[in-house]
Design an enzyme around this catalytic site. Structure first.
Site, mmCIF file in Angstrom:
data_model
loop_
_atom_site.group_PDB
_atom_site.id
_atom_site.type_symbol
_atom_site.label_atom_id
_atom_site.label_comp_id
_atom_site.label_asym_id
_atom_site.label_seq_id
_atom_site.Cartn_x
_atom_site.Cartn_y
_atom_site.Cartn_z
ATOM 1 N N TYR A 143 29.543 22.277 3.388
ATOM 2 C CA TYR A 143 28.132 22.330 2.974
ATOM 3 C C TYR A 143 27.899 23.631 2.245
ATOM 4 O O TYR A 143 28.311 24.702 2.716
ATOM 5 C CB TYR A 143 27.220 22.219 4.202
ATOM 6 N N ASP A 235 32.690 30.548 0.460
ATOM 7 C CA ASP A 235 31.293 30.490 0.871
ATOM 8 C C ASP A 235 31.221 31.043 2.291
ATOM 9 O O ASP A 235 31.514 30.345 3.262
ATOM 10 C CB ASP A 235 30.782 29.043 0.802
ATOM 11 N N LYS A 264 22.259 34.208 5.448
ATOM 12 C CA LYS A 264 22.086 34.382 6.900
ATOM 13 C C LYS A 264 22.109 35.842 7.356
ATOM 14 O O LYS A 264 21.150 36.570 7.131
ATOM 15 C CB LYS A 264 23.096 33.511 7.638
#
Ligand SMILES: Cc1ncc(COP(=O)(O)O)c(C=O)c1O
Length: 448
Positions: A143, A235, A264
């Protein structure tokens, strides 16, 4: 457990927000999500006053838990009250950029944005701009946010948009391959090598269970991308400043990507994303280069302060020892419980990430002695090796309905908040305690 307030709030929300939520996964909880009133250390308290041990931690950003240390709070308040933003650069952006450049092996320069999605979107554009090529190789089940180039399913021969609203002509430039499958990557390079701008992967799949790379997989990706003049993009929106401490997962694996995307934790609980990498590539971003990239809120002083103070606190207070130690306790405790109660299930995770995948097949309870004792490491010598999940499809083939519809609620009823489905991973924070771990293991014992 009383949930009247949450039900009423969800009822109101359904009238004004699609599906009653602002991010799709939050509605995965059935029949309706609980609404959170506030956080408290390693716990959250819902609108009806119920308290839960919180292993979701905002889906990853809250390395320190809900009670921010004084230095983090002071940094946030100072920057919130003095502006809060300017449309002009400020020193705190340079401070955080310098911190990341100092600690993360691949990052010589960095551009801050506002979400992980924005980071991966910009990284893909940058890779295409830098190489003059179109195609991006991604991992099935990986994702990278809500963006057109990666919301793609199927395989490299037949990629298709995984969401309405994305033209097929976009999906054609994305080549999905199974994680941990070197042959599949070789094949796409054989066929499309001249037009592949980048391979984009999470170093550890964190949105499809938790899937650890096989030994040598990242080295292989590094070599094949180099060979073909394509970029390797890690990522690290989830793994950044969580796995491998301040050096991120790339330092743990000893593989240096060309570009890294962050989100994050680097924003300390505020909206953030970033693209870091080799100076020569990052310089292709506007205004120094031709790849357009901009944002009103990018490098927001409050976010930069929260991120910098969080990382500095982590550097000075043994945060990684604490969270990784509790992560280890959880994973090894779960391994023991499963050996007894559900031997086909697999414990996954590393550092402060953990999950139990409800795998349907296992090696049989009496051959488990030599298994990975603290989360699946894809060790060929492990008796689970033939049955442990190696890619996104393996996780999806596990008992996903049982996980979400039965198990999740049983944990919630015992005051333990796990991520909303079998796919999203769970996180330990600095605010969690030994007692939280013990209570959680007891709850697993009861629910499994
Ligand atoms: C690996 C990865 N990349 C990108 C994203 C997208 O980040 P955001 O939700 O901040 O847009 C996520 C979100 O969870 C993620 O896990």
């Amino acid at each position: 457990m009383n949930d009247e307030q949450s039900r009423d709030l969800y009822d109101r929300a359904l009238s004004v927000m699609p599906g009653g939520v602002n991010s799709a996964v939050r509605a995965a909880i059935e029949p309706y999500p609980f609404f959170v009133r506030k956080g408290d250390g390693g716990h959250v308290i819902d609108a009806d006053g119920n308290r839960y041990i919180d292993w979701v931690m905002g889906l990853g950003p809250l390395l320190l838990g809900h009670d921010l240390p004084e230095s983090v709070r002071a940094g946030i308040q100072r920057n919130a009250s003095e502006g809060p933003m300017y449309g002009a650069p400020s020193e705190i952006e340079v401070d955080l950029a310098e911190f990341v450049v100092r600690h993360v092996p691949s990052v010589e320069k960095i551009r801050f944005v506002n979400s992980g999605t924005e980071a991966t979107t910009s990284a893909v554009r940058l890779a295409r701009g830098y190489t003059g090529r179109n195609k991006i190789v991604v991992m099935q089940g990986g994702y990278h946010g809500a963006q057109e180039s990666t919301l793609v399913e199927g395989d490299a021969d037949d990629p298709a948009p995984s969401s309405a609203g994305i033209p097929q002509s976009f999906a054609e430039h994305t080549l999905p391959v199974p994680f941990n499958d070197e042959a599949a990557v070789r094949e796409v390079f054989e066929e499309h090598g001249d037009d592949i701008a980048a391979v984009l992967t999470e170093p550890i799949l964190g949105n499809r269970g938790i899937v650890y790379p096989e030994d040598g997989y990242h080295e292989f990706l590094r070599e094949i991308t180099d060979e073909h003049g394509a970029l390797l993009i890690f990522d690290e929106v989830i793994t950044g400043f969580r796995v491998g401490g301040l050096g991120c997962a790339q330092s743990e694996f000893g593989v240096t990507p060309d570009l890294t995307t962050f989100g994050k934790i680097v924003g300390g609980g505020f909206p953030v994303g970033a693209i870091g990498g080799r100076a020569e590539i990052i310089e292709q971003f506007a205004p120094s280069g031709p790849v357009f990239q901009a944002g009103t809120f990018s490098g927001h002083p409050v976010t930069m302060a929260a991120g910098l103070e969080t990382l500095q606190f982590a550097a000075e207070n043994g945060v990684y020892d604490h969270v990784n130690g509790l992560g280890e306790q959880l994973r090894s405790g779960l391994t023991e419980i499963l050996a007894d109660q559900a031997p086909s299930y697999t414990v996954t995770g590393t550092d402060s990430m953990f999950k139990v995948i409800f795998t349907r097949d296992g090696p049989g309870a009496n051959s488990l002695e030599e298994q990975c004792s603290s989360g699946c490491r894809q060790r060929p010598a492990c008796p689970r090796y033939d049955t442990c999940p190696k890619n996104g499809a393996d996780v999806a083939a596990a008992e996903t309905d049982r996980w979400r519809r039965i198990f999740w609620g049983q944990m919630k009823d015992q005051g333990v908040f796990l991520s909303q489905n079998q796919f999203e991973c769970q996180f330990v924070s600095y605010a969690h305690t030994d007692e939280d771990v013990e209570k959680t293991l007891e709850a697993y014992k009861e629910a499994l």
